[in-house]
Write an enzyme that holds these catalytic residues in place. Structure first.
Site, PDB file in Angstrom:
ATOM      1  N   GLU A  45      -5.107  -4.781  10.583  1.00  0.00           N
ATOM      2  CA  GLU A  45      -4.098  -3.739  10.779  1.00  0.00           C
ATOM      3  C   GLU A  45      -4.375  -2.995  12.087  1.00  0.00           C
ATOM      4  OE1 GLU A  45      -2.133  -2.597   6.773  1.00  0.00           O
ATOM      5  OE2 GLU A  45      -3.766  -1.214   7.175  1.00  0.00           O
ATOM      6  N   ASN A 101       0.872  -1.189   0.000  1.00  0.00           N
ATOM      7  CA  ASN A 101       0.000   0.000   0.000  1.00  0.00           C
ATOM      8  C   ASN A 101       0.904   1.232   0.000  1.00  0.00           C
ATOM      9  OD1 ASN A 101      -1.791   2.063   0.450  1.00  0.00           O
ATOM     10  ND2 ASN A 101      -2.363   1.414   2.527  1.00  0.00           N
ATOM     11  N   LYS A 161       0.084   4.259  -0.224  1.00  0.00           N
ATOM     12  CA  LYS A 161      -0.562   5.452   0.357  1.00  0.00           C
ATOM     13  C   LYS A 161      -0.335   6.644  -0.583  1.00  0.00           C
ATOM     14  CE  LYS A 161      -0.134   3.285   4.814  1.00  0.00           C
ATOM     15  NZ  LYS A 161       0.009   3.393   6.256  1.00  0.00           N
ATOM     16  N   GLU A 184      -6.717   4.933   7.884  1.00  0.00           N
ATOM     17  CA  GLU A 184      -6.498   6.345   7.538  1.00  0.00           C
ATOM     18  C   GLU A 184      -7.735   6.943   6.879  1.00  0.00           C
ATOM     19  OE1 GLU A 184      -2.835   5.593   5.503  1.00  0.00           O
ATOM     20  OE2 GLU A 184      -1.929   5.063   7.423  1.00  0.00           O
ATOM     21  N   HIS A 208      -9.398   1.339   5.072  1.00  0.00           N
ATOM     22  CA  HIS A 208      -8.121   1.550   5.754  1.00  0.00           C
ATOM     23  C   HIS A 208      -8.332   2.516   6.923  1.00  0.00           C
ATOM     24  CE1 HIS A 208      -4.003   2.664   6.572  1.00  0.00           C
ATOM     25  NE2 HIS A 208      -3.648   1.564   5.936  1.00  0.00           N
ATOM     26  N   GLY A 240       2.773   2.357  10.893  1.00  0.00           N
ATOM     27  CA  GLY A 240       3.763   3.434  10.803  1.00  0.00           C
ATOM     28  C   GLY A 240       4.475   3.744  12.094  1.00  0.00           C
ATOM     29  N   SER A 284       3.741  -2.000  10.391  1.00  0.00           N
ATOM     30  CA  SER A 284       5.189  -2.058  10.635  1.00  0.00           C
ATOM     31  C   SER A 284       5.806  -3.399  10.213  1.00  0.00           C
ATOM     32  CB  SER A 284       5.500  -1.727  12.099  1.00  0.00           C
ATOM     33  OG  SER A 284       5.124  -0.384  12.376  1.00  0.00           O
TER      34      SER A 284
HETATM   35  P1  13P Z   1       3.246   0.523   7.666  1.00  0.00           P
HETATM   36  O1  13P Z   1       3.748  -0.768   7.045  1.00  0.00           O
HETATM   37  O2  13P Z   1       3.979   1.726   7.158  1.00  0.00           O
HETATM   38  O3  13P Z   1       3.191   0.409   9.149  1.00  0.00           O
HETATM   39  O4  13P Z   1       1.734   0.727   7.149  1.00  0.00           O
HETATM   40  C1  13P Z   1       0.850  -0.331   7.243  1.00  0.00           C
HETATM   41  C2  13P Z   1      -0.365   0.026   6.487  1.00  0.00           C
HETATM   42  O5  13P Z   1      -1.114   0.900   6.876  1.00  0.00           O
HETATM   43  C3  13P Z   1      -0.627  -0.716   5.246  1.00  0.00           C
HETATM   44  O6  13P Z   1      -1.907  -0.484   4.772  1.00  0.00           O
END
Ligand code: 13P
Length: 262
Positions: free
Chosen positions: A174, A12, A14, A106, A104, A180, A220
């Site tokens: 997740e 992903n 983003k 976010e 997601h 992150g 992560s």
């Molecule tokens: P990270 O791997 O940067 O922690 O992000 C995970 C994520 O949100 C994947 O959709």
């Protein structure tokens, strides 16, 4: 019911990388895997660039016969019409997208997406022949109050309601606190919640769907911890954020089967 679920390693991106940078990353990832002698049948690889990169990625993947699946990061609940800024599943399907990330954290947090909106997006994806990658997960506060699995299981139950028994979906667990942060869940935590989510799929969609549906862990993930997650019986892959933007690192994640001790 014996079944082999093909592992899925999904990147992903983003809101990172423009369409020119997309060419560079997809090519470098492909060459790195090829030069390492990676067997593409052993793991499915999917990339989820921003909307503006999808056409570029599609053209490159098609022209160079690159064995990556393509996915989008969101979908409209509508098919077409006066919805400024929205992107229809019709358009995504035309770009050979196989997957679409839905729900997601976010989007739930910054775009106020409710469980009901997520469910409508899942229906829209399935209608257009796209495989929804349904993201669920608890915040640190949820974890403290309710434990790890209650919130994601509740989110998934609503997201999958009304799907036909033969629906093709992917679930991504997740934990919000792990995204992150550099602080991944432990493999045992991921296994516990992924197993619970599989039970939800079995109950809501059907027993057979519970067996064949892939449940991913995300938060992560990096080359140093991927193998430990993939050893767990109910973790069928990973949804990778930051580490999917670096070709060598993402290639190393994809090649987790070659890591020592696997
Ligand atoms: P990270 O791997 O940067 O922690 O992000 C995970 C994520 O949100 C994947 O959709």
């Amino acid at each position: 019911m014996a079944v082999t679920r093909t592992p899925l390693i999904a990147g992903n991106w983003k809101m990172n990388l423009d369409h020119l940078q997309t060419v560079a990353l997809v090519q470098k990832l492909h060459w790195t895997l090829r030069d390492a002698g990676h067997e593409s049948d052993s793991v499915e690889v999917a990339v989820f660039p921003p909307f503006t990169d999808l056409r570029t990625a599609q053209t490159l993947i098609d022209a160079d016969k690159i064995p990556f699946a393509l996915g989008a990061q969101d979908i409209s609940t509508h098919d077409s019409g006066a919805y400024t800024g929205e992107v229809s599943g019709t358009f995504l399907a035309k770009l050979d997208c196989r997957y679409v990330i839905i729900g997601h954290s976010e989007r739930r947090e910054y775009h106020a997406e409710t469980d009901e909106v997520v469910a409508a997006k899942v229906q829209a994806a399935v209608k257009h022949g796209l495989v929804p990658v349904v993201c669920v997960g608890e915040t640190a506060e949820d974890l403290e109050k309710f434990g790890a699995s209650a919130v994601p299981a509740g989110q998934l139950e609503i997201a999958l309601a009304g799907l036909p028994a033969d629906a093709d979906v992917v679930v991504a667990y997740e934990p919000v606190w792990a995204i992150g942060s550099g602080q991944a869940a432990t493999p045992a935590q991921a296994q516990e919640v992924c197993a619970k989510l599989r039970e939800v799929v079995a109950r809501v969609v059907g027993e057979e769907a519970g067996v064949r549906t892939r449940v991913l862990y995300g938060g992560s993930v990096k080359s140093a911890n991927i193998a430990s997650f993939m050893r767990e019986p109910d973790v069928d892959g990973a949804l990778v954020g930051g580490a999917s933007l670096v070709a060598d690192e993402f290639a190393a994640i994809i090649r987790y089967q070659k890591h020592v001790g696997v």
